[in-house]
Write a protein that holds these residues in place. Sequence first.
Motif, PDB file in Angstrom:
ATOM      1  N   GLY A 123       0.833  -1.194   0.000  1.00 56.04           N
ATOM      2  CA  GLY A 123       0.000   0.000   0.000  1.00 56.04           C
ATOM      3  C   GLY A 123       0.866   1.241   0.000  1.00 56.04           C
ATOM      4  N   VAL A 124       0.255   2.373  -0.274  1.00 53.83           N
ATOM      5  CA  VAL A 124       0.982   3.639  -0.320  1.00 53.83           C
ATOM      6  C   VAL A 124       0.381   4.626   0.684  1.00 53.83           C
ATOM      7  CG1 VAL A 124       1.665   5.564  -1.777  1.00 53.83           C
ATOM      8  CG2 VAL A 124       1.648   3.253  -2.720  1.00 53.83           C
ATOM      9  N   TYR A 125      -0.930   4.786   0.624  1.00 56.10           N
ATOM     10  CA  TYR A 125      -1.628   5.598   1.630  1.00 56.10           C
ATOM     11  C   TYR A 125      -3.018   5.013   1.869  1.00 56.10           C
ATOM     12  CZ  TYR A 125      -2.617   7.897  -2.868  1.00 56.10           C
ATOM     13  OH  TYR A 125      -2.896   8.151  -4.177  1.00 56.10           O
ATOM     14  N   ARG A 126      -3.625   5.463   2.964  1.00 55.17           N
ATOM     15  CA  ARG A 126      -4.849   4.820   3.435  1.00 55.17           C
ATOM     16  C   ARG A 126      -5.987   4.830   2.414  1.00 55.17           C
ATOM     17  NH1 ARG A 126      -7.976   6.500   9.024  1.00 55.17           N
ATOM     18  NH2 ARG A 126      -9.511   4.813   9.026  1.00 55.17           N
ATOM     19  N   ALA A 127      -6.076   5.894   1.623  1.00 59.14           N
ATOM     20  CA  ALA A 127      -7.177   5.998   0.663  1.00 59.14           C
ATOM     21  C   ALA A 127      -7.152   4.846  -0.349  1.00 59.14           C
ATOM     22  CB  ALA A 127      -7.112   7.344  -0.058  1.00 59.14           C
ATOM     23  N   GLY A 128      -6.001   4.227  -0.536  1.00 63.45           N
ATOM     24  CA  GLY A 128      -5.908   3.135  -1.505  1.00 63.45           C
ATOM     25  C   GLY A 128      -6.090   1.749  -0.905  1.00 63.45           C
ATOM     26  N   TRP A 129      -6.129   1.668   0.427  1.00 61.24           N
ATOM     27  CA  TRP A 129      -6.138   0.350   1.066  1.00 61.24           C
ATOM     28  C   TRP A 129      -7.395  -0.471   0.750  1.00 61.24           C
ATOM     29  CZ3 TRP A 129      -4.573   1.886   6.772  1.00 61.24           C
ATOM     30  CH2 TRP A 129      -3.230   2.290   6.768  1.00 61.24           C
ATOM     31  N   GLU A 130      -8.548   0.224   0.736  1.00 62.03           N
ATOM     32  CA  GLU A 130      -9.797  -0.520   0.608  1.00 62.03           C
ATOM     33  C   GLU A 130      -9.864  -1.275  -0.716  1.00 62.03           C
ATOM     34  OE1 GLU A 130     -13.331   1.658   1.912  1.00 62.03           O
ATOM     35  OE2 GLU A 130     -14.442   0.493   0.410  1.00 62.03           O
ATOM     36  N   ARG A 131      -9.515  -0.577  -1.810  1.00 59.48           N
ATOM     37  CA  ARG A 131      -9.531  -1.247  -3.109  1.00 59.48           C
ATOM     38  C   ARG A 131      -8.507  -2.388  -3.129  1.00 59.48           C
ATOM     39  NH1 ARG A 131     -10.527  -1.780  -8.418  1.00 59.48           N
ATOM     40  NH2 ARG A 131      -8.703  -2.285  -9.682  1.00 59.48           N
ATOM     41  N   LEU A 132      -7.338  -2.122  -2.596  1.00 60.71           N
ATOM     42  CA  LEU A 132      -6.281  -3.136  -2.566  1.00 60.71           C
ATOM     43  C   LEU A 132      -6.739  -4.387  -1.802  1.00 60.71           C
ATOM     44  CD1 LEU A 132      -2.546  -2.285  -1.804  1.00 60.71           C
ATOM     45  CD2 LEU A 132      -3.611  -4.345  -0.916  1.00 60.71           C
ATOM     46  N   LEU A 133      -7.328  -4.165  -0.638  1.00 63.70           N
ATOM     47  CA  LEU A 133      -7.750  -5.302   0.196  1.00 63.70           C
ATOM     48  C   LEU A 133      -8.905  -6.067  -0.448  1.00 63.70           C
ATOM     49  CD1 LEU A 133      -7.530  -3.586   3.698  1.00 63.70           C
ATOM     50  CD2 LEU A 133      -6.057  -5.420   2.844  1.00 63.70           C
ATOM     51  N   SER A 134      -9.828  -5.348  -1.095  1.00 66.27           N
ATOM     52  CA  SER A 134     -10.955  -6.059  -1.706  1.00 66.27           C
ATOM     53  C   SER A 134     -10.478  -6.847  -2.923  1.00 66.27           C
ATOM     54  CB  SER A 134     -12.101  -5.104  -2.052  1.00 66.27           C
ATOM     55  OG  SER A 134     -11.785  -4.350  -3.183  1.00 66.27           O
ATOM     56  N   LEU A 135      -9.507  -6.290  -3.653  1.00 65.24           N
ATOM     57  CA  LEU A 135      -8.917  -7.014  -4.790  1.00 65.24           C
ATOM     58  C   LEU A 135      -8.258  -8.308  -4.300  1.00 65.24           C
ATOM     59  CD1 LEU A 135      -8.565  -6.437  -7.831  1.00 65.24           C
ATOM     60  CD2 LEU A 135      -6.388  -5.359  -7.289  1.00 65.24           C
ATOM     61  N   CYS A 136      -7.524  -8.207  -3.197  1.00 61.69           N
ATOM     62  CA  CYS A 136      -6.825  -9.379  -2.649  1.00 61.69           C
ATOM     63  C   CYS A 136      -7.802 -10.417  -2.104  1.00 61.69           C
ATOM     64  CB  CYS A 136      -5.852  -8.963  -1.559  1.00 61.69           C
ATOM     65  SG  CYS A 136      -4.420  -8.060  -2.177  1.00 61.69           S
ATOM     66  N   SER A 137      -8.949  -9.971  -1.604  1.00 63.31           N
ATOM     67  CA  SER A 137      -9.899 -10.966  -1.100  1.00 63.31           C
ATOM     68  C   SER A 137     -10.632 -11.646  -2.254  1.00 63.31           C
ATOM     69  CB  SER A 137     -10.881 -10.335  -0.107  1.00 63.31           C
ATOM     70  OG  SER A 137     -11.652  -9.363  -0.735  1.00 63.31           O
ATOM     71  N   ARG A 138     -10.639 -10.984  -3.413  1.00 60.68           N
ATOM     72  CA  ARG A 138     -11.312 -11.557  -4.587  1.00 60.68           C
ATOM     73  C   ARG A 138     -10.406 -12.512  -5.361  1.00 60.68           C
ATOM     74  NH1 ARG A 138     -12.586  -6.828  -8.083  1.00 60.68           N
ATOM     75  NH2 ARG A 138     -11.089  -7.635  -9.574  1.00 60.68           N
ATOM     76  N   GLU A 139      -9.107 -12.187  -5.421  1.00 60.88           N
ATOM     77  CA  GLU A 139      -8.166 -12.981  -6.222  1.00 60.88           C
ATOM     78  C   GLU A 139      -7.189 -13.692  -5.273  1.00 60.88           C
ATOM     79  OE1 GLU A 139      -8.549 -13.120  -9.449  1.00 60.88           O
ATOM     80  OE2 GLU A 139      -9.849 -11.386  -9.794  1.00 60.88           O
ATOM     81  N   ASN A 140      -7.225 -15.020  -5.308  1.00 56.62           N
ATOM     82  CA  ASN A 140      -6.444 -15.815  -4.351  1.00 56.62           C
ATOM     83  C   ASN A 140      -4.941 -15.626  -4.436  1.00 56.62           C
ATOM     84  OD1 ASN A 140      -8.552 -17.034  -3.070  1.00 56.62           O
ATOM     85  ND2 ASN A 140      -8.666 -18.738  -4.523  1.00 56.62           N
ATOM     86  N   ASP A 141      -4.451 -15.227  -5.600  1.00 54.82           N
ATOM     87  CA  ASP A 141      -2.997 -15.120  -5.768  1.00 54.82           C
ATOM     88  C   ASP A 141      -2.475 -13.708  -5.503  1.00 54.82           C
ATOM     89  OD1 ASP A 141      -4.309 -14.208  -8.018  1.00 54.82           O
ATOM     90  OD2 ASP A 141      -2.903 -15.098  -9.452  1.00 54.82           O
ATOM     91  N   LEU A 142      -3.341 -12.805  -5.047  1.00 59.13           N
ATOM     92  CA  LEU A 142      -2.901 -11.448  -4.680  1.00 59.13           C
ATOM     93  C   LEU A 142      -2.892 -11.329  -3.160  1.00 59.13           C
ATOM     94  CD1 LEU A 142      -4.900  -9.278  -7.274  1.00 59.13           C
ATOM     95  CD2 LEU A 142      -2.684 -10.416  -7.561  1.00 59.13           C
ATOM     96  N   HIS A 143      -1.777 -10.829  -2.623  1.00 57.89           N
ATOM     97  CA  HIS A 143      -1.593 -10.797  -1.166  1.00 57.89           C
ATOM     98  C   HIS A 143      -1.307  -9.379  -0.683  1.00 57.89           C
ATOM     99  CE1 HIS A 143      -1.502 -15.180  -1.203  1.00 57.89           C
ATOM    100  NE2 HIS A 143      -0.735 -15.081  -2.273  1.00 57.89           N
ATOM    101  N   PRO A 144      -2.045  -8.909   0.327  1.00 51.94           N
ATOM    102  CA  PRO A 144      -1.900  -7.520   0.764  1.00 51.94           C
ATOM    103  C   PRO A 144      -0.758  -7.312   1.759  1.00 51.94           C
ATOM    104  CG  PRO A 144      -3.688  -8.545   1.973  1.00 51.94           C
ATOM    105  CD  PRO A 144      -3.132  -9.602   1.049  1.00 51.94           C
TER     106      PRO A 144
END
Length: 254
Positions: free
Chosen positions: A38-59
């Motif tokens: 991550g870079v800043y908090r405003a980007g965390w939500e999209r990053l985390l939801s992407l990782c929960s959707r795709e098994n091979d992406l890790h936050p």
Amino acid sequence: MDLIDTHSHIDLAVFRDDIQEVLTRAREAGVVAQVLPGVYRAGWERLLSLCSRENDLHPAIGLHPLYLQHHGRDDLDALRDHALQGELKGIGEIGLDYFDQDADRRAQQELFEAQLAIAAEAQLPVLLHVRKAHDQVQATLRRLRFSHGGIVHAFSGSLQQAKHYQKLGFLISICGIITYDRATRIRAVAAAIPLESLVLETDSPDIPPAAHYRQRNSPEYLPEILAALAELRGKTVECIAEQTTKNAKDLLGL
Ligand SMILES: [Zn+2]
């Protein structure tokens, strides 16, 4: 051959229109996992939801030293909550960036130390962003006795500095810079560091390999970095892939 991209910003807007196609091509290229800092908090939500959707992406979210003005008062508390909930593979990207002379070094230092404390509490490794501040980062890691290790992203320091990181339990991450013939210093360092201390990354969409100069970088190009490293070290791509993937898995618990 299984490869791990230990630093991919595939969550950024520049991939929004074709992320599924990029993910498919990366998987076809052998990239079995990507770590998303991550870079800043405003980007965390999209990053985390992407990782929960795709098994091979890790936050591995965190607060980047170059975005001090974006970070709010309670962002550290929010990071701590995420870390203690057990949903992260690491805290990143964090560190010190002295490239810009005007950077607020004191604020960077405070932010870095606060995030190291969170990583220690959650027993997580960290993804380090360091420019022109390796000695300061190493002194901080030593002073705080940080013992959960991590990865020095897009490493550009000396062999001596790499060895010090190694002693502190850190891995050195090799990016597309080594595909450029003129990058003689980092190519020499990449050839000399013990293979047990190396991992691979693209840093997509930044630092495209030479064959994609000035284009958007993508995790699907990771095999080009692997090939360059194998050639520099006089080893097969299979040998380099196997060890670097093992290194990343062991550290991050993938
Ligand atoms: Zn990054």
